[in-house]
Design a protein around this motif. Structure first.
Motif, PDB file in Angstrom:
ATOM      1  N   ALA A  74     -12.110  22.343  21.499  1.00  0.00           N
ATOM      2  CA  ALA A  74     -13.342  21.200  22.071  1.00  0.00           C
ATOM      3  C   ALA A  74     -13.195  21.759  23.508  1.00  0.00           C
ATOM      4  O   ALA A  74     -14.079  21.784  24.408  1.00  0.00           O
ATOM      5  CB  ALA A  74     -12.646  20.059  21.640  1.00  0.00           C
ATOM      6  N   ASP A  75     -11.759  21.897  23.988  1.00  0.00           N
ATOM      7  CA  ASP A  75     -11.868  22.068  25.692  1.00  0.00           C
ATOM      8  C   ASP A  75     -12.132  23.351  26.106  1.00  0.00           C
ATOM      9  O   ASP A  75     -12.890  23.427  27.303  1.00  0.00           O
ATOM     10  CB  ASP A  75     -10.239  21.961  26.119  1.00  0.00           C
ATOM     11  N   THR A  76     -11.977  24.248  25.289  1.00  0.00           N
ATOM     12  CA  THR A  76     -12.439  25.637  25.565  1.00  0.00           C
ATOM     13  C   THR A  76     -14.249  25.639  25.843  1.00  0.00           C
ATOM     14  O   THR A  76     -14.817  26.365  26.589  1.00  0.00           O
ATOM     15  CB  THR A  76     -12.054  26.727  24.606  1.00  0.00           C
ATOM     16  N   LEU A  77     -14.669  24.940  24.582  1.00  0.00           N
ATOM     17  CA  LEU A  77     -16.223  25.176  24.570  1.00  0.00           C
ATOM     18  C   LEU A  77     -16.631  23.919  25.334  1.00  0.00           C
ATOM     19  O   LEU A  77     -18.063  23.860  25.382  1.00  0.00           O
ATOM     20  CB  LEU A  77     -16.490  25.144  23.002  1.00  0.00           C
ATOM     21  N   ARG A  78     -16.033  22.941  25.746  1.00  0.00           N
ATOM     22  CA  ARG A  78     -16.566  21.807  26.382  1.00  0.00           C
ATOM     23  C   ARG A  78     -17.314  21.021  25.552  1.00  0.00           C
ATOM     24  O   ARG A  78     -18.487  20.409  26.057  1.00  0.00           O
ATOM     25  CB  ARG A  78     -17.104  22.289  27.815  1.00  0.00           C
ATOM     26  N   ILE A  79     -16.857  20.732  24.521  1.00  0.00           N
ATOM     27  CA  ILE A  79     -17.561  19.839  23.705  1.00  0.00           C
ATOM     28  C   ILE A  79     -16.420  18.909  22.923  1.00  0.00           C
ATOM     29  O   ILE A  79     -15.253  19.035  23.288  1.00  0.00           O
ATOM     30  CB  ILE A  79     -18.090  20.436  22.429  1.00  0.00           C
ATOM     31  N   THR A  80     -16.716  17.995  22.131  1.00  0.00           N
ATOM     32  CA  THR A  80     -15.784  16.858  21.704  1.00  0.00           C
ATOM     33  C   THR A  80     -15.308  17.471  20.335  1.00  0.00           C
ATOM     34  O   THR A  80     -15.788  18.546  19.961  1.00  0.00           O
ATOM     35  CB  THR A  80     -16.515  15.568  21.339  1.00  0.00           C
ATOM     36  N   VAL A  81     -13.971  16.919  20.079  1.00  0.00           N
ATOM     37  CA  VAL A  81     -13.167  17.267  18.830  1.00  0.00           C
ATOM     38  C   VAL A  81     -14.213  16.896  17.768  1.00  0.00           C
ATOM     39  O   VAL A  81     -14.273  17.904  16.669  1.00  0.00           O
ATOM     40  CB  VAL A  81     -11.917  16.623  18.937  1.00  0.00           C
ATOM     41  N   GLY A  82     -14.965  15.940  17.800  1.00  0.00           N
ATOM     42  CA  GLY A  82     -15.693  15.520  16.640  1.00  0.00           C
ATOM     43  C   GLY A  82     -16.807  16.536  16.531  1.00  0.00           C
ATOM     44  O   GLY A  82     -17.301  16.918  15.270  1.00  0.00           O
ATOM     45  N   ALA A  83     -17.518  17.162  17.838  1.00  0.00           N
ATOM     46  CA  ALA A  83     -18.545  18.050  17.678  1.00  0.00           C
ATOM     47  C   ALA A  83     -17.686  19.553  16.927  1.00  0.00           C
ATOM     48  O   ALA A  83     -18.455  20.227  16.141  1.00  0.00           O
ATOM     49  CB  ALA A  83     -18.962  18.601  19.031  1.00  0.00           C
ATOM     50  N   VAL A  84     -16.621  19.697  17.315  1.00  0.00           N
ATOM     51  CA  VAL A  84     -15.841  20.751  16.588  1.00  0.00           C
ATOM     52  C   VAL A  84     -15.706  20.765  15.199  1.00  0.00           C
ATOM     53  O   VAL A  84     -16.070  22.018  14.525  1.00  0.00           O
ATOM     54  CB  VAL A  84     -14.419  21.160  17.304  1.00  0.00           C
ATOM     55  N   LYS A  85     -15.491  19.468  14.856  1.00  0.00           N
ATOM     56  CA  LYS A  85     -15.255  19.311  13.319  1.00  0.00           C
ATOM     57  C   LYS A  85     -16.587  19.584  12.608  1.00  0.00           C
ATOM     58  O   LYS A  85     -16.599  20.296  11.564  1.00  0.00           O
ATOM     59  CB  LYS A  85     -14.726  17.869  13.061  1.00  0.00           C
ATOM     60  N   ARG A  86     -17.727  19.175  13.194  1.00  0.00           N
ATOM     61  CA  ARG A  86     -18.822  19.018  12.958  1.00  0.00           C
ATOM     62  C   ARG A  86     -19.454  20.468  12.539  1.00  0.00           C
ATOM     63  O   ARG A  86     -19.957  21.108  11.448  1.00  0.00           O
ATOM     64  CB  ARG A  86     -19.874  18.388  13.695  1.00  0.00           C
ATOM     65  N   HIS A  87     -19.238  21.605  13.681  1.00  0.00           N
ATOM     66  CA  HIS A  87     -19.650  22.787  13.929  1.00  0.00           C
ATOM     67  C   HIS A  87     -18.760  23.641  12.787  1.00  0.00           C
ATOM     68  O   HIS A  87     -19.359  24.391  12.106  1.00  0.00           O
ATOM     69  CB  HIS A  87     -19.416  23.158  15.199  1.00  0.00           C
ATOM     70  N   ARG A  88     -17.513  23.355  12.656  1.00  0.00           N
ATOM     71  CA  ARG A  88     -16.786  23.783  11.545  1.00  0.00           C
ATOM     72  C   ARG A  88     -17.220  23.818  10.402  1.00  0.00           C
ATOM     73  O   ARG A  88     -17.387  24.739   9.603  1.00  0.00           O
ATOM     74  CB  ARG A  88     -15.311  23.637  11.839  1.00  0.00           C
ATOM     75  N   SER A  89     -17.426  22.744  10.043  1.00  0.00           N
ATOM     76  CA  SER A  89     -17.835  22.002   8.713  1.00  0.00           C
ATOM     77  C   SER A  89     -19.216  22.967   8.048  1.00  0.00           C
ATOM     78  O   SER A  89     -19.362  23.430   7.030  1.00  0.00           O
ATOM     79  CB  SER A  89     -18.063  20.659   8.571  1.00  0.00           C
TER      80      SER A  89
END
Lengths: 165, 233
Positions: A130-145
């Motif tokens: 999330a920090d690397t992509l400058r997005i939220t952890v929630g967004a990371v979870k969403r994108h990953r899923s």
């Protein structure tokens, strides 16, 4: 050891891994080279002040890939199917498999692709991704899923699986 | 081949990545580019900072005055309220250089860009960075890097902590807004739209410029293009 010497020593050690990361993010050898060179140049310029070079250069690679994409987006039109890539070893099952993976990655939206690569290949935590992509952890979870769901139903990966079996 | 589990996907990615080979001479080429980049940064050297802050909430304007004294070059005529904005609205996330030119005979650049969190940053690279960037008003508490981290220091925004390149939060909030920078040359540059949608219009604006900067006026516009604030260094 001078700054430049220490940079070169560090860069030599990191170059192969950076190249692999950039390749997975870009899907193109030449663009991966450009991205890595750009990232290393930024590191070089700030080397004396960088406290965590590995994290910095990873961020720089992601930024460079994103910058390339933005510049490209004004000139090129996305398409659903990727063109065939030139390879002299297409008949080798291993290469076919690798190619299928890269094609499947290429069909993911950019952000999903980056999340998949950073999380599964770089083995970063969701917070670091999330920090690397400058997005939220929630967004990371969403994108990953979503990316996983797409990969699981990717026709070429499934086709390759059938062929490989 | 089918990535039916996450470990399998890791293996697939690792295998695929092995196709990548480092380019010969990559480090030497990067060093050359980095050297040029560093020289350019050194040419942009400045000293102290002038910090302007403005907080705009629901049409009300609260402006904090400069926190550090700085010298600003003589002003040229300022734009009139309602003057059409130059530039164009860009998508969030796009990098845009809003001005570049010569200052004291040396090339310099004022750049504005959006981060993934809709933060508009305006900065001039200064060795050592600015360590005490602060702002009046209430930071947006919606979370995310750069939103809660800006107050007091530049911490919280990726790439701010390296001490070399300083990025400045220029505006953050929940309403569409635009900011223009009027240079002493008389040129008005538009820092484009910024900010995210949300229930309350809220803008926190920070502008940072070194002394002798040609940036001399910051103008904020609301979503309808109406001028809602002007701050002079």
């Amino acid at each position: 050891m001078t700054d430049e010497a220490s940079f070169e020593e560090w860069a030599q050690a990191r170059l192969p891994a950076l190249t692999r990361l950039a390749y997975l993010l870009t899907g193109d050898h030449h663009r991966a080279e450009d991205v890595v060179q750009s990232a290393l140049a930024h590191c070089f310029a700030r080397w004396a002040r960088i406290r965590t070079p590995d994290a910095y250069v990873r961020q720089a690679v992601v930024n460079a890939e994103r910058s390339w994409w933005r510049a490209r987006s004004a000139l090129e039109v996305p398409r659903d199917s990727l063109p065939d890539r030139i390879s002299g070893l297409d008949l080798a099952a291993e290469i076919v498999g690798r190619d299928a993976v890269m094609r499947a990655l290429g069909r993911l939206p950019r952000r999903q692709r980056a999340v998949i690569v950073l999380f599964y290949y770089e083995d970063l935590t969701e917070q670091v991704v999330a920090d690397t992509l400058r997005i939220t952890v929630g967004a990371v979870k969403r994108h990953r899923s979503r990316a996983l769901a797409q990969l699981r139903h990717d026709p070429e990966l499934r086709l390759s699986s059938v062929e490989a079996s | 081949m089918f990535p039916d589990d996450e470990q399998h996907l890791r293996d697939l990615l690792t295998d695929a990545a092995n196709d990548a080979r480092p380019a010969a001479g990559a480090i030497a080429a990067a060093s050359r580019r980095g050297r040029r980049l560093r020289h350019r940064q050194q040419a942009l050297a400045g000293t102290a900072a002038v910090v302007l802050t403005g907080a705009i909430a629901v049409g009300a304007v609260a402006v904090a005055r400069p926190q550090h004294d700085g010298q600003v070059q003589a002003a040229n005529p300022t734009p009139q309220p309602g003057q059409p904005l130059s530039g164009q609205t860009r998508p969030v996330g796009e990098i845009q250089t809003v001005w570049s030119g010569l200052r004291n005979g040396r090339p310099t650049t004022v750049a504005a860009w959006f981060t993934a969190h809709d933060l508009l940053c305006l900065g001039e690279e200064v060795p050592g960075g600015y360590q005490n960037v602060s702002c009046s008003g209430t930071p947006d508490s919606s979370g995310g890097p750069g939103i809660n981290g800006w107050q007091g220091t530049a911490a919280g925004v990726p790439s701010l902590g390296d001490g070399t390149q300083t990025w400045y939060l220029l505006s953050v909030g929940r309403a569409a807004a635009r900011v223009t920078v009027t240079l002493t040359t008389g040129t008005v540059v538009t820092a484009t739209r910024c900010l995210v949608d949300g229930p309350q219009p809220l803008v926190l604006a920070i502008a940072v410029a070194p002394p002798h900067s040609v940036a001399r006026q910051f103008t904020a516009y609301d979503a309808n293009g109406q001028q809602i604030d002007i701050v002079h260094p």
